[in-house]
Scaffold this motif. Sequence first.
Motif, mmCIF file in Angstrom:
data_model
loop_
_atom_site.group_PDB
_atom_site.id
_atom_site.type_symbol
_atom_site.label_atom_id
_atom_site.label_comp_id
_atom_site.label_asym_id
_atom_site.label_seq_id
_atom_site.Cartn_x
_atom_site.Cartn_y
_atom_site.Cartn_z
ATOM 1 N N ALA A 37 0.838 -1.202 0.000
ATOM 2 C CA ALA A 37 0.000 0.000 0.000
ATOM 3 C C ALA A 37 0.870 1.248 0.000
ATOM 4 C CB ALA A 37 -0.937 -0.019 1.205
ATOM 5 N N THR A 38 2.000 1.200 0.674
ATOM 6 C CA THR A 38 2.913 2.342 0.733
ATOM 7 C C THR A 38 3.449 2.682 -0.655
ATOM 8 O OG1 THR A 38 3.523 1.741 2.988
ATOM 9 C CG2 THR A 38 5.030 3.223 1.812
ATOM 10 N N VAL A 39 3.868 1.670 -1.397
ATOM 11 C CA VAL A 39 4.375 1.890 -2.760
ATOM 12 C C VAL A 39 3.266 2.448 -3.645
ATOM 13 C CG1 VAL A 39 5.205 0.717 -4.836
ATOM 14 C CG2 VAL A 39 6.216 0.183 -2.613
ATOM 15 N N VAL A 52 -5.365 1.424 1.357
ATOM 16 C CA VAL A 52 -5.686 0.224 2.145
ATOM 17 C C VAL A 52 -7.183 -0.081 2.057
ATOM 18 C CG1 VAL A 52 -5.776 -0.711 4.497
ATOM 19 C CG2 VAL A 52 -3.699 0.417 3.671
ATOM 20 N N LYS A 53 -8.019 0.947 2.139
ATOM 21 C CA LYS A 53 -9.473 0.740 2.037
ATOM 22 C C LYS A 53 -9.853 0.227 0.653
ATOM 23 C CE LYS A 53 -10.787 3.993 5.624
ATOM 24 N NZ LYS A 53 -11.490 5.232 5.944
ATOM 25 N N HIS A 54 -9.261 0.801 -0.372
ATOM 26 C CA HIS A 54 -9.542 0.340 -1.743
ATOM 27 C C HIS A 54 -9.047 -1.095 -1.944
ATOM 28 C CE1 HIS A 54 -11.248 3.960 -3.411
ATOM 29 N NE2 HIS A 54 -10.203 4.686 -3.035
ATOM 30 N N LEU A 55 -7.898 -1.417 -1.391
ATOM 31 C CA LEU A 55 -7.381 -2.787 -1.493
ATOM 32 C C LEU A 55 -8.318 -3.772 -0.802
ATOM 33 C CD1 LEU A 55 -3.575 -2.143 -0.964
ATOM 34 C CD2 LEU A 55 -4.636 -3.109 -3.031
ATOM 35 N N ALA A 56 -8.948 -3.368 0.280
ATOM 36 C CA ALA A 56 -9.913 -4.239 0.974
ATOM 37 C C ALA A 56 -11.102 -4.542 0.071
ATOM 38 C CB ALA A 56 -10.370 -3.597 2.280
ATOM 39 N N VAL A 57 -11.581 -3.541 -0.660
ATOM 40 C CA VAL A 57 -12.693 -3.751 -1.599
ATOM 41 C C VAL A 57 -12.257 -4.688 -2.724
ATOM 42 C CG1 VAL A 57 -14.226 -2.623 -3.268
ATOM 43 C CG2 VAL A 57 -13.789 -1.540 -1.049
ATOM 44 N N GLU A 72 4.792 -5.645 6.489
ATOM 45 C CA GLU A 72 3.999 -5.128 5.372
ATOM 46 C C GLU A 72 3.188 -6.225 4.690
ATOM 47 O OE1 GLU A 72 6.063 -1.310 3.553
ATOM 48 O OE2 GLU A 72 7.060 -3.168 2.980
ATOM 49 N N ALA A 73 2.057 -5.804 4.142
ATOM 50 C CA ALA A 73 1.253 -6.693 3.300
ATOM 51 C C ALA A 73 1.582 -6.363 1.848
ATOM 52 C CB ALA A 73 -0.232 -6.491 3.576
ATOM 53 N N ARG A 74 1.864 -7.397 1.089
ATOM 54 C CA ARG A 74 2.162 -7.235 -0.342
ATOM 55 C C ARG A 74 0.978 -7.795 -1.118
ATOM 56 N NH1 ARG A 74 7.059 -5.490 -0.857
ATOM 57 N NH2 ARG A 74 7.380 -6.006 -3.025
ATOM 58 N N TYR A 75 0.545 -7.052 -2.132
ATOM 59 C CA TYR A 75 -0.650 -7.408 -2.892
ATOM 60 C C TYR A 75 -0.301 -7.779 -4.323
ATOM 61 C CZ TYR A 75 -3.291 -5.551 0.988
ATOM 62 O OH TYR A 75 -3.807 -5.355 2.240
#
Length: 118
Positions: A37-39, A52-57, A72-75
């Motif tokens: 999310a930071t990147v 982070v909110k958009h990634l949750a959706v 960190e969480a990587r997506y």
Amino acid sequence: MTAGTDQDAVTEVLSALADPTRRRILDALAAHGEATATVLATELPVSRQAIVKHLAVLTRAGLVAGHREGREARYTVLPARLVVTARWMDRVASDWDSRLSAIKRLAEASEADQGAEN
């Protein structure tokens, strides 16, 4: 997937992709292959918290998955739901093409009938 499950997936995907920021996040993830999310926040005009909110959706819609690496969480992008949605869109487009062709045939037949009467 069953037909009902496919329809649910399409609804979730279209709902998630209705937001332009989420589409940009998905594009950025696809370009990176994987990102935090930071990147993503450094590349997009929104805060890390908004990312982070958009990634949750996007995660709920089955479009991305996150995994922990340290703190960190990587997506990453999950293409399966996009494939289901693309197949649905192809079917809808094909149905409309068939309907429009039928309307065109009716209109041309009507014109031919009127021309024969004159």
